[in-house]
Design an enzyme around this catalytic site. Sequence first.
Site, mmCIF file in Angstrom:
data_model
loop_
_atom_site.group_PDB
_atom_site.id
_atom_site.type_symbol
_atom_site.label_atom_id
_atom_site.label_comp_id
_atom_site.label_asym_id
_atom_site.label_seq_id
_atom_site.Cartn_x
_atom_site.Cartn_y
_atom_site.Cartn_z
ATOM 1 C CG ASP A 1 -1.955 1.229 1.228
ATOM 2 O OD1 ASP A 1 -1.910 1.968 0.296
ATOM 3 O OD2 ASP A 1 -3.003 1.198 1.966
ATOM 4 C CG ASP B 1 -3.691 4.995 -1.860
ATOM 5 O OD1 ASP B 1 -3.125 3.808 -1.527
ATOM 6 O OD2 ASP B 1 -4.616 5.233 -1.034
#
Length: 424
Positions: free
Chosen positions: A65, A280
Amino acid sequence: MASTCLFLTQFLLIFPVAMASSSPPLILSLLKSTVPNKLTFRRNVSLTVAVAVGSPPQTATMVLDTGSELSWLRCNAAVTTSASASFNPHVSITYRPITCSAPTCTTRTRDLTLPASCDKNRLCHVILSYADASSVEGTLATDGFRLGGSPVQTGAVFGCMESGSSSNPVEDARTTGLMGMNRGQLSFVSQMGFPKFSYCISPRDSPGVLILGAAELPWLPPLNYTPLVQVPPAAAALPYFDRVAYTVRLQGITVAGKLLPIPESVLEPDHTGAGQTMIDSGTQFTFLIGAAYAALRSEFLKQTAGILRPLAEPNFVFQGTMDLCFRIEMRSAAAARLPSVGLVFGGAEMKVAGEKLLYRVAGETRGPDGVYCLTFGNSDLLGVEAYVIGHHHQQDLWMEFDLAKSRVGLAEVGCDSASQRLGL
């Protein structure tokens, strides 16, 4: 909405040792899993990598992530098998919980929305909260991490989480934790000392590539770089600005080459820091601030008149943020005629075209038609005051995150071809 479904697509990870560039790359398995649900801002599309943690080593599956800092593992002292999706800290002789008096416990990180505190054993207790309303909490600790045949990274700081709430229990049951990859000092990439990393995600059920370290590949096309937005430490407080995210400057949005009439003030952060543009990997789709989303929605609807049939159901909003949906019998036939959408940055542009523009809503049909929605959402409806560029729009792009030079590079690359060239 239909019940949740799960499918897996295999990826491959190439992992050169950061401090020994001449070493051969280490190849690991990376999985992409998709679990649709009603509100899936985070972790609905997950890139996961197997990591050996502790002594003796336990295999952990961690979600990669780029939007998070602190890595964490789901801890369970009752775990007795290596097949479990939990880490047992009590069987690791190198596991060390961090006390609440240690300097690390007072380190400010992007993820710690609540300050660390002391538990009944005087250990550093942390709580991490995410935008999908999920959260985890537990003890800050250190242990050894090893990826493939790389040297063990001893004393790596992570959260050993013992409880939490999840918006995605099916996905969480398959993973042991999360690997934070942003620019914060406690992120995994920062602690491991990698100056850069890159990945290429295939849109199909075929291998993709992730490289930690420098990707010196002669067949890669030249990357177009855009600088990361830097905020001086002495700058005024910006309560809504994430200083360690991969933040780039969004200069404009185009539809079929036509620049949308979005004021510059809407594309830039305001005096509070709200409105930054972040890349992201933990988010599936791309979300735009309300005014920018409205401009894109209007122009896309105008340019697709006669190509796409609007759903015409005002109360239908996919994932709570996407209200531009269509009835389509065959997406592939329509995709070739769709106008591309361009996200324009300083020095680079991300073009979204063809099938990446529309996403089929599982379980939704109207007669012979499926329901497809534009893969851009309204971040105002999400409750996030930012532009967020998700994983879906990074497919078939070589994405490089250069921490040493504070920039992000990208170029269009067929990820299937890249995998073949690397002999994967």
